[in-house]
Structure formats: C-alpha cells, structure tokens
Design an enzyme around this catalytic site. Structure first.
Site, short mmCIF file in Angstrom:
data_model
loop_
_atom_site.label_atom_id
_atom_site.label_comp_id
_atom_site.label_asym_id
_atom_site.label_seq_id
_atom_site.Cartn_x
_atom_site.Cartn_y
_atom_site.Cartn_z
N ASP A 14 87.89 63.61 7.73
CA ASP A 14 86.89 62.66 7.81
C ASP A 14 87.06 61.74 8.98
O ASP A 14 87.78 61.84 9.67
CB ASP A 14 87.50 61.74 6.52
CG ASP A 14 86.25 60.98 5.72
OD1 ASP A 14 85.25 60.99 6.13
OD2 ASP A 14 86.72 60.55 4.55
N MET A 15 86.04 60.82 8.99
CA MET A 15 85.80 60.05 10.34
C MET A 15 85.09 58.93 9.66
O MET A 15 83.60 58.88 9.68
CB MET A 15 85.37 60.73 11.37
CG MET A 15 85.30 60.08 12.61
SD MET A 15 84.01 58.94 12.99
CE MET A 15 84.24 58.83 14.85
N LYS A 69 89.56 68.46 4.64
CA LYS A 69 88.71 67.42 4.66
C LYS A 69 88.49 66.57 5.82
O LYS A 69 89.72 65.76 5.71
CB LYS A 69 88.39 67.02 3.34
CG LYS A 69 87.08 65.96 3.28
CD LYS A 69 86.69 65.29 2.00
CE LYS A 69 85.79 64.29 1.97
NZ LYS A 69 85.68 63.84 0.70
N ASP A 119 78.30 60.63 0.94
CA ASP A 119 78.79 59.79 -0.06
C ASP A 119 77.83 59.68 -1.41
O ASP A 119 78.61 59.11 -2.23
CB ASP A 119 79.20 58.54 0.49
CG ASP A 119 80.94 58.94 1.05
OD1 ASP A 119 81.21 60.05 0.81
OD2 ASP A 119 81.39 57.99 1.62
C1 DGJ Z 1 84.68 58.82 2.78
C2 DGJ Z 1 84.36 60.38 2.36
O1 DGJ Z 1 82.85 60.34 2.58
C3 DGJ Z 1 84.72 60.29 0.98
O2 DGJ Z 1 84.28 61.43 0.21
C4 DGJ Z 1 86.10 60.14 0.70
O3 DGJ Z 1 86.89 61.08 1.47
C5 DGJ Z 1 86.46 58.47 1.39
N1 DGJ Z 1 86.20 58.75 2.67
C6 DGJ Z 1 87.99 58.46 1.38
O4 DGJ Z 1 88.41 57.31 1.98
#
Ligand code: DGJ
Length: 727
Positions: free
Chosen positions: A478-479, A476, A548
C-alpha cells in the site's frame, strides 16, 4: 522485417502486422511522416505536407521561407531555434543558453528488445519477435547525444519508445523537460480520451474534441495518481469501439508524469508523453546518462476496442512478470472492511474458518498488525508484530491459517513513516521534507525518502526478514500518502528538483530486489485503491487494488474505465458488505459477485456474519471463478455497452482458444416498459455454433454477432452471466 530503412529517401519504417510508423531524416532534421494503418511507401515530408499559405514562421530551412521547423511535423523537437511549439527536450547549459539543436547522427538496428536502465519496461518472451531501432541525434556545439529507441513488437501491433540523453562534453548542464514520446499529427479531427478521477472514483472515461492550445493531463503528486491515469489517446471524432483510428499511449512509469496534445496555430496536434516537466530538473554531469521511461503505443484502425485489446495483450504477456503472470491467482478474503484495525487473533481465525468453508484460497491480514497500530495515527515504519493483538505472532497466525487450508497474505506500507513511530524517533530526517517548512501530514503520515540508499536498504531488510521468517504467500503493498514538501536531506540544493524521479528509481530498485528474491510471493499494489494503478507498478506486481470504492455500481465505472488500457487480470476486485461502506448503497450479492468476478476476485467483509443464502451464492461465485477465471484473464475483452452512456453495460470475454464466450450483463437502474436491449456479440467465428450452457440452446456465431443477445432492463440492479461453448 519490422524495421526498414529506405536509404534513398532517408526514411525509417517501423512496421507491425497492421500498422506503420514512419519518420525521415530531412537534412539532419528528424521529421514525423506517418503513424497509422500499414503502408509500404510514404512520400517525403516536403511532398507529404506542402505548407503553402503557412507563414510568419520565425526562420527558414534551406532558404525557403515556408520550410521553418515551426511549421513542419517533427519527431523529437527541442527548444531554442525556430520551432516555437512545446519541445520534447529542453535543457539549459553552463553558459546559460537554453538552446539545443539536434541533428541526425547515426542509427543502429538491434534484433532484440532494448529497455531503459533502472526503469520498468516491456520485455520479450521466447518466440516473440522484437526489433529495436536506435537513432542518435547530436548537438555538435554542446556535445549532447539524444538516443531515440523504438521497439517494434511486430506480431502484437505494438511499438514502444523510450529515450536516453548523454552528456559527452566536459561541462555539466541541466535538463528541464524530457519526453519519452513526441509526434506531430497533420490535423486535429480527433477526440482526446483520458481516464480521470479521484480517490475512490478512479479511471472515469472522459472524451472531448481537441481544441487549439495545450490540453494535458499529468501528476505532480509523486505517484501516478488517481486524478489521471498515465494514459492518453487520440481517436477520430467519430471513432467507436469498432471503427475509426485510435492512437493510445500508456506510460510505464509510476511517478510525476505528463501527457498532452499541444494543437498549434495550423491546427496540428503535437502529442507528447513523458516525465512531468513541472518542478523537474536533472543535473547532467560530464558522462552522465538519463533515461525517459518507456511509452507503449497502441494504434488501431478498427476503433478503440482493438487499441485496448492490444494494450491488454502486451501488458499481460510482456510487461507483468513473475510466476503469477500466467497462472490463476488466489481467491482471497481481506479483513480490512470486516474489522479495520480492530481485530483479535480469534476474530481473524473466525473469518478464516468461514473462508475455508466457502473454498477461499487465501486469508489476507490488512493494516493494523504491527507496532501500536490500533489507529492510523502511528507506527508506520515499526514493522514488528503487535503481540498484544496477535499473541502467536505472524508466524503462529500464518501457520494456524495454513492449517485451515488457506494461504496467508499480509499488508505492508513500506514507503511510509508515522511521526509517532520508533523509526521516526530514530531517524527524523528519513522522510521527504524541506528544512524550515512544515512536514504536512496526510493520514498522520509522512513519506520515506527513497532517494536515499540507507532508507531503501532499510525497507529491503525489513521486507526480507518478514517474508523469510513467516509463511507469507502474498503482500498487499500500500502507499497512502503522496508527496508534499518533497525535499531530501542528503541532496544538494541543485538536485532537489530531482527528488520525485530519484524516488521512483529508488522504489523500482527496491521492488526489483524484493520481488526477485521472493518469486513465490504474489504482490498486489495499492495506493488508497487505484492511486498508483499504472504500467510501471504492474511490471513488478501483476495486480492492483483498483479502488477503495468497493460498491458494485461504482466499480462498473472504475473497471470499465481501467479496461481501456489495463486487462481485467490486473484489477483487484472484491465482494464487500452492504450497506456499502463508501457510499451506503445496498446491492444484491449477485451484482456484487458478478462485478468482481472478471477481476482478481476476493471478499472484503466479515464472512463469519454472512447469511446462509449469501454463503451459497459465494460458493457458486468461487466455483465460477475457478472455472472461468482464465477466460476473463487471458481471453479477449469486448465492450458491448458502456456504463458511461447509460444504465446498462455488458462485457464480453472470448477465451484464448476461442471455445468459450462469456457475456456479463449489468443493469443498474430499472425502467418500466422499455424494450430489451440488444447486444451484438463480437469476436466470434461466424460459421461456428455456440451453445448456451444454461439453456442448452445452440446459435450460430453469425447470429450472435448480428442478431445478438437480449438484456432485460426492467429491474434495478440486475445482472447475468451467459456462458457459451463452441460445439
Ligand atoms: C488503503 C487501502 O486501499 C485499503 O484497502 C486498506 O488497505 C487501507 N489502506 C489500510 O490502511
């Protein structure tokens, strides 16, 4: 033939099965004649749009006061001469002149798909028919070439466009604005559709009539952003899902972008999409070339639904790549909302045990496994495992998870750096920053400077090591922080406005390297949910964590919004706990499950604490997903009712072989004493018979499409999944 050049009329015809796009070389000037339903012959631009009564244009063409470039429909306008509208290309030359005057020079037809270098783009598979038209426009005085590329996917009713500029002179110049797509429309009787939002409220559909002046959406955030998806459509004022013209543009780009319609004083929209000109400059040294990203154009004369299905088809089969493109992916359990960063190895294994019992395929360890990461205040960049939390290391944990029959996936945020990290202490200039300015933190983190090769190499090496040494089947990516004070320590002053685009070129080169090196790893992108949900990222990673906000009701809006452009196969969607962590709503497991089911399905809660009843429901959901995932992900999607228009919504999926039809019904707010809603199915064969597999009842396709199915809306938060099989 998809591309036909009419030498007598100097016209270029780009034909797909059902659409045509036509432009003309009018004495060296490229005019835009037509985009719409397929036509074989189009009058010349002068005949097509006589401009009597239109005047006060600043100059003329060929002696006629009415034939100014300011009043004619153009294909790729520049600034500085007589067209005073917003240009598609704008540059400033070494003598200070801001004038570019492009005239037609040449064209070439390629019997293959061409793509912009260094940028993600659509591609062809064996058997696909695609021709590319390259048109060279030339500024004689400045010795600058602009190449327009049109790629025609004839059978898919899709055309893509991108542009290349080349400096053939011995002097440098500066590009100020560089569009990938531009076309003038003859009238403004259109609504504009955008996907607007914010963190945890992504992709909400907004539709409004055009007005005179500029209406635009963009991103200045360094990522395509949750504020607006890089998509824009013009649709007839009275267009519906199934009727009217719909012109959609989807930009294959993940950075600062722009899309807009500038409606001029004669009520004619100039539709544009490309790199965001705001805070952008690009220095073009002699011999330099620069590409504007690809735009996917989807036109439908049968409403918005077909426009979307055409987008889905090309994104699924000709944009997403890799071994997971056509396969059903993993049902996953992600520990984020179960534990956040507060976990032990034992706790993770407990969740994995419960997951394995349910028939989940993969356990994903989210944020918090590395450095001293017990809060979000530190450690991004220190990608070594925290053995206090995970004594067996990633390798040991991964193997234990594998022993339970689950694959192991891992969260990364490779583009980021925490000021409190060993990486930052060693390399304080590796983040984007501007000398003398604050290094503003967001979530206590800064963005790495991907315009630098050493930083890109570091990211590649960290990922390569972690993925090679551990049994990782999924990442996964992420950013969570977009740009501020976005300067680079290594770039000269004149190149500082190139940072946002150079960052994207750096990121794309990393993604190309890493995803190619690990073809068996499934990558999912994420930017605090859908903060970078775009066709550029989907080229490298075939799915994105959509939001989210994991609440089922909120997700109905977000997923319906996304579905205007992106297929459900690209949307990460999980069942989460109640009360929901983002908005506190309680929803039944069935609703949470059926909302997530058409996406890339998974769980985001502590499965070890799930009630027996919810466990039984989850097993059923997983079973349904395994059985019908391919219908959701490779079938055709029809929207039967929109959540943006009421409290009920319905999505229909027809399998690729047309034998299975699934109708997902959702009702979020009950109303007493209201009649059942009638939902007419779409895309069936009228003469075929379809059996509802739950009741055994058989219906004609014509009956289902004309009489429809019924949805009871008397109760809150109810949903259903109807499955029909052709008999
Ligand atoms: C943001 C993501 O959208 C969440 O699902 C999770 O992975 C957090 N970051 C973790 O910091």
């Amino acid at each position: 033939m998809a591309i036909i050049v009419n030498e007598q009329k100097n016209q270029f015809y780009l034909h797909t099965q059902s659409t045509s796009y036509v432009f003309e070389n009018t004495n060296g000037l490229l005019t835009h004649n037509y985009w719409g339903k397929r036509v074989e012959d189009i009058p010349s631009i002068n005949e097509l749009y006589p401009l009597s009564g239109i005047n006060l244009a600043v100059a003329d063409i060929s002696g006629s006061v009415h034939r100014s470039t300011d009043t004619i429909l153009l294909e790729y306008p520049t600034h500085g001469s007589c067209d005073l509208r917003t240009p598609a290309f704008h540059a400033v030359y070494s003598d200070g002149s801001p004038i570019t005057k492009l005239t037609f020079k040449d064209y070439k037809i390629y019997n293959k798909k061409l793509s912009p270098e260094g940028l993600p783009a659509t591609y062809t598979n064996e058997g696909d028919i695609c021709q590319t038209l390259e048109v060279e426009l030339f500024d004689e005085l400045k010795q600058v070439s602009v190449f327009l590329y049109y790629c025609v996917f004839e059978e898919k009713d899709i055309i893509t466009r991108f542009v290349k500029v080349k400096n053939n002179s011995s002097e440098k110049f500066t590009i100020k604005s560089f569009m990938s797509f531009c076309a003038d429309f003859p009238h403004m009787n259109y609504d504009m559709i955008n996907l607007n939002g914010a963190w945890a409220r992504e992709a909400h559909i907004e539709r409004k009539p055009l007005f005179v002046g500029m209406q635009e959406v963009d991103s200045k955030r360094g990522a395509s952003g949750p504020n607006h998806s890089p998509f824009i459509a013009l649709v007839d004022n009275d267009a519906t899902e199934d009727s009217g013209d719909a012109f959609g543009l989807c930009l294959v780009y993940s950075g600062n972008w722009f899309g807009g319609a500038d409606v001029d004083r004669h009520f004619r929209p100039r539709l544009m999409m490309g790199l965001n000109p705001f805070n952008f400059e690009w220095q073009m040294n002699p011999g330099d070339e620069l590409f504007a990203p690809e735009v996917i154009m989807s036109y439908s004369s049968n409403g918005i639904g077909l426009m979307s299905r055409q987008f889905h088809n090309i994104i699924r089969k000709n944009l997403c790549r890799g071994s997971f493109r056509d396969t059903e992916r993993y049902v996953l359990i992600n520990n984020w909302e179960a534990t956040y960063m507060n976990f032990t190895e034992d706790k993770l294994l407990e969740i994995a045990d419960a997951a394995s019992e349910l028939g989940v395929d993969m356990f994903v360890l989210d944020d918090g496994w590395f450095g001293k990461r017990n809060t979000d205040r530190c450690s991004l960049g220190d990608w070594y495992v925290n053995t206090e939390k995970l004594p067996s290391g990633l390798d040991g944990l991964g193997k234990k998870i594998n022993d339970k029959g689950l694959k192991f996936g891992l969260w990364f945020e490779p583009e980021m750096i925490s000021p409190d990290s060993d990486l930052y202490r060693a390399h304080p200039d590796w983040c984007l920053h501007t000398e003398g300015r604050n290094r503003s933190e967001s979530r206590y983190q800064l963005t790495l400077d991907l315009t630098r090769k050493d930083v890109c190499d570091y990211i590649i090496s960290v990922l390569t090591k972690t993925l090679s040494e551990n049994p990782i089947a999924y990442v996964k990516w992420d950013m969570n922080r977009h740009f501020s004070e976005a300067g680079s320590a290594l770039l000269a002053a004149e190149n500082q406005r190139e940072v946002a685009h150079r960052y994207m070129l750096g990121l794309y080169s990393i993604l190309e390297r890493v995803t190619t090196a690990f073809p068996n790893v499934l990558f999912e992108s994420c930017s605090s949910g859908g903060g970078r949900f775009d066709a550029g990222m989907l080229h490298y990673m075939p799915q994105t964590w959509s939001s989210d906000d994991s609440d089922a009701v909120e997700r109905l809006y977000i997923q319906e919004g996304l579905s205007i452009v992106y297929p459900f196969s690209t949307m990460g969607a999980h069942v989460s706990a109640i009360p929901n962590h983002q908005i506190g709503r309680n929803t039944p497991i069935k609703l949470r499950g059926l909302v997530a089911l058409p996406g890339q399905f998974g769980f985001e809660l502590d499965l070890s604490k799930m009630s027996d009843e919810d466990k039984a429901a989850s097993k059923e959901l997983i079973k349904a997903y395994k059985q019908y995932g391919e219908v959701f992900h490779r079938g055709e999607y029809f929207k039967l009712a929109s959540i943006f228009k009421g409290q009920n919504t319905a999505w229909e999926f027809v399998s690729e072989d047309k034998n299975t039809v699934i109708v997902m019904l959702y009702n979020i707010q009950g109303k007493v004493a209201v009649p059942d809603k009638i939902l007419k199915l779409k895309g069936l064969q009228p003469n075929a018979k379809y059996q509802n597999i739950a009741t055994g009842n058989i219906y004609g396709g014509d009956t289902l499409m004309n009489l429809g199915v019924f949805q009871n809306c008397n109760h809150d938060q109810t949903c259903d999944m109807l499955v029909f099989r052709k008999v």
